[in-house]
Write a protein that holds these residues in place. Structure first.
Motif, mmCIF file in Angstrom:
data_model
loop_
_atom_site.group_PDB
_atom_site.id
_atom_site.type_symbol
_atom_site.label_atom_id
_atom_site.label_comp_id
_atom_site.label_asym_id
_atom_site.label_seq_id
_atom_site.Cartn_x
_atom_site.Cartn_y
_atom_site.Cartn_z
ATOM 1 N N PRO A 178 21.468 60.087 16.428
ATOM 2 C CA PRO A 178 22.232 61.342 16.435
ATOM 3 C C PRO A 178 23.518 61.206 17.244
ATOM 4 N N ASP A 179 24.589 61.796 16.721
ATOM 5 C CA ASP A 179 25.863 61.846 17.431
ATOM 6 C C ASP A 179 26.015 63.245 18.000
ATOM 7 N N ASP A 180 25.559 63.427 19.236
ATOM 8 C CA ASP A 180 25.541 64.765 19.827
ATOM 9 C C ASP A 180 26.935 65.359 19.955
ATOM 10 N N ALA A 181 27.952 64.508 20.158
ATOM 11 C CA ALA A 181 29.310 65.021 20.358
ATOM 12 C C ALA A 181 29.868 65.652 19.096
ATOM 13 N N ALA A 182 29.416 65.175 17.919
ATOM 14 C CA ALA A 182 29.986 65.668 16.659
ATOM 15 C C ALA A 182 28.933 66.253 15.725
ATOM 16 N N ASP A 183 27.695 66.420 16.199
ATOM 17 C CA ASP A 183 26.603 66.961 15.388
ATOM 18 C C ASP A 183 26.282 66.095 14.183
ATOM 19 N N GLY A 184 26.796 64.881 14.136
ATOM 20 C CA GLY A 184 26.591 64.016 12.989
ATOM 21 C C GLY A 184 25.699 62.839 13.320
ATOM 22 N N THR A 185 26.041 61.689 12.740
ATOM 23 C CA THR A 185 25.232 60.474 12.887
ATOM 24 C C THR A 185 26.127 59.306 13.242
ATOM 25 N N LYS A 186 25.643 58.455 14.143
ATOM 26 C CA LYS A 186 26.294 57.184 14.423
ATOM 27 C C LYS A 186 25.459 56.060 13.815
ATOM 28 N N VAL A 187 26.131 55.181 13.091
ATOM 29 C CA VAL A 187 25.494 53.998 12.538
ATOM 30 C C VAL A 187 26.020 52.811 13.327
ATOM 31 N N LEU A 188 25.124 52.137 14.073
ATOM 32 C CA LEU A 188 25.511 51.036 14.948
ATOM 33 C C LEU A 188 24.902 49.752 14.413
ATOM 34 N N CYS A 189 25.751 48.797 14.048
ATOM 35 C CA CYS A 189 25.298 47.566 13.406
ATOM 36 C C CYS A 189 25.746 46.352 14.217
ATOM 37 N N THR A 190 24.849 45.410 14.434
ATOM 38 C CA THR A 190 25.192 44.134 15.059
ATOM 39 C C THR A 190 25.328 43.100 13.952
ATOM 40 N N VAL A 191 26.556 42.628 13.751
ATOM 41 C CA VAL A 191 26.865 41.707 12.658
ATOM 42 C C VAL A 191 27.122 40.328 13.244
ATOM 43 N N LYS A 192 26.353 39.341 12.779
ATOM 44 C CA LYS A 192 26.436 37.986 13.326
ATOM 45 C C LYS A 192 27.611 37.215 12.736
#
Length: 456
Positions: free
Chosen positions: A205-219
């Motif tokens: 959850p992205d509390d600052a914007a009421d939306g969603t954060k997608v966090l990806c670790t790309v090798k």
């Protein structure tokens, strides 16, 4: 740095060095001109000054910026008609004592990726006929920033409710060393979602914007000064989406500095069969973006939807002197859900969700704590007639949302409870309530409702 330039503090604009009589002085804006690889362009000024008595009437200035061809493909130099980045300016003057004359600006466009971590020298010389020469110089340095997004959806995307679009992505490693991995962060407003749940990504959850954060670790590895592309797959707008946005960010990550250092409440690991991967960029690439000047790269997604906001008024019934409780509401009847638009938030006369114009035959005894009282019954410009939050006896009240979320979902109703005293039956003219949420409203007639006084 002073030793490198050979000018010391004298290279700063406005400072002057002791010179032989008749010698002009070359002044540059700064001895070290630093640029970020995401800069859209910068300029560096060149002046001629004089400290002796009298005037110089025929000064020539040579500006050799040929080294800047390695910094940018977009460089302008004064007095350079053939475009070789060497300018020859003649007939400058008169140059009076203590009054520098500007020769022009050396303009440097967006730096090349290959220029990151390098510095180039620009040389300037000035002379008068038969007189001594004065020289100065400045260094253009392009700093390392690490990985930066430079490819995404167009700045503005248009979709239908429930529609999808392929979301491109890409970045350049603006550093002089290889990176083992990068962290990719997409911030999606509430009406947007990715169609694929990459297993190397976390949804939180992205509390600052009421939306969603997608966090990806790309090798990686990701080579220095090289560019790579990402394919996020389909981006979907839900049936209630309206004014939506995407923000793209990234950083270098390591075992000592992971992208997700600890779990966040409500976070979910992607469970799809595929990983988000980066491939080396080759050839012409669409959706390249250069608009970094306003912060992180972002895209606005306008969904062809509407949101019908309606307010409820009231009739204040009582005898003179009675204090009457009254509740006003703002409700989103749908079908779209949205926050305030940028214009609504920044309009001088906007007061968030509700404006209450108090009838002249009544006085507010108690106002909600989130409503600002004003001495005027009409929305004022700026803070004219400001009384304060929750203050009584105002003639008008601008009310923000009583909830922490600024996004109006479909069916949401915000309530504002006032206590109003019935004052003068002879002056019981009608007031009104209205809302600032008007953009894209299919029924603007219900954005406003009367508030009247009825004497029993």
């Amino acid at each position: 740095m002073c030793a490198l330039l050979g000018t010391g503090p004298a290279a700063v604009a406005g400072t002057e060095r002791a010179q032989a009589a008749g010698r002009p002085i070359v002044v540059v804006g700064t001895p070290l001109h630093e640029m970020l690889p995401t800069d859209s362009g910068r300029t560096e000024g060149v002046w001629v000054s004089y400290v002796e008595r009298g005037d110089l009437t025929d000064v020539s200035v040579s500006i050799d910026a040929s080294a800047l061809a390695a910094v940018s493909d977009d460089v302008d130099v004064p007095c350079d008609p053939d475009g070789d980045l060497v300018g020859e300016c003649h007939g400058i003057g008169p140059v009076r004592t203590g009054v520098p004359v500007k020769v022009g600006d050396v303009r440097i466009g967006r730096p090349k990726a290959a220029a990151v971590g390098t510095h180039q020298l620009v040389r300037v010389a000035a002379t008068t006929p038969g007189g001594p020469v004065d020289t100065n110089r400045f260094v253009v340095s392009v700093k390392e920033t690490g990985p930066e997004f430079d490819r995404g959806a167009p700045k503005r995307v248009r979709l239908a409710p429930g529609g999808t679009v392929t979301l491109p992505g890409g970045f350049t490693n603006y550093s002089t060393h290889s990176l083992g991995a990068v962290g990719v962060v997409l911030s999606l407003s509430p009406g947007l979602s990715l169609g694929e749940r990459f297993r190397n990504c976390v949804w939180q959850p992205d509390d600052a914007a009421d939306g969603t954060k997608v966090l990806c670790t790309v090798k990686g590895p990701f080579a220095p000064r090289a560019s790579y592309d990402l394919d996020f797959g389909p981006l979907r707008a839900d049936e209630h989406a309206m004014y939506e946005a995407i923000t793209y960010q990234m950083q270098a990550v390591t075992a000592a500095r992971p992208l997700v250092p600890f779990p966040v409440s409500g976070a979910e690991q992607g469970g799809g069969p595929n990983e988000l991967r980066a491939v080396a960029r080759t050839g012409a690439t669409t959706s390249l973006r250069t608009d970094f000047t306003q912060g992180p790269l972002s895209s606005t997604v306008d969904v062809a939807n509407t949101a019908d906001f309606a307010v409820s008024g009231a009739t204040l019934r009582g005898r003179t002197g009675d204090v009457v409780p009254v509740e006003f509401t703002v409700r989103n009847l749908g079908p779209g859900a949205r926050e305030a638009t940028h214009k609504e938030e920044n309009d001088e006369r906007s007061f968030r969700a509700l404006w209450f114009s108090v009838p002249s035959g009544a006085s507010v005894v108690k106002a909600p704590p989130g409503c600002v009282g004003y001495s005027s019954s009409a929305p004022p410009k700026h803070t004219e007639g400001f009384l304060g939050l929750g203050k009584p006896n105002g003639r008008g009240y601008g009310c923000g949302s009583p909830r922490s979320s600024s996004r109006f979902t479909v069916g949401r109703t915000d309530r504002y409870r006032f206590e109003v005293r019935v004052d003068d039956p002879g002056r019981s003219s009608a007031g009104y309530v209205t809302t600032m949420y008007r953009a894209g409203d299919p029924r603007p007639e219900n954005n406003k409702a009367p508030v009247s006084v009825e004497i029993r």
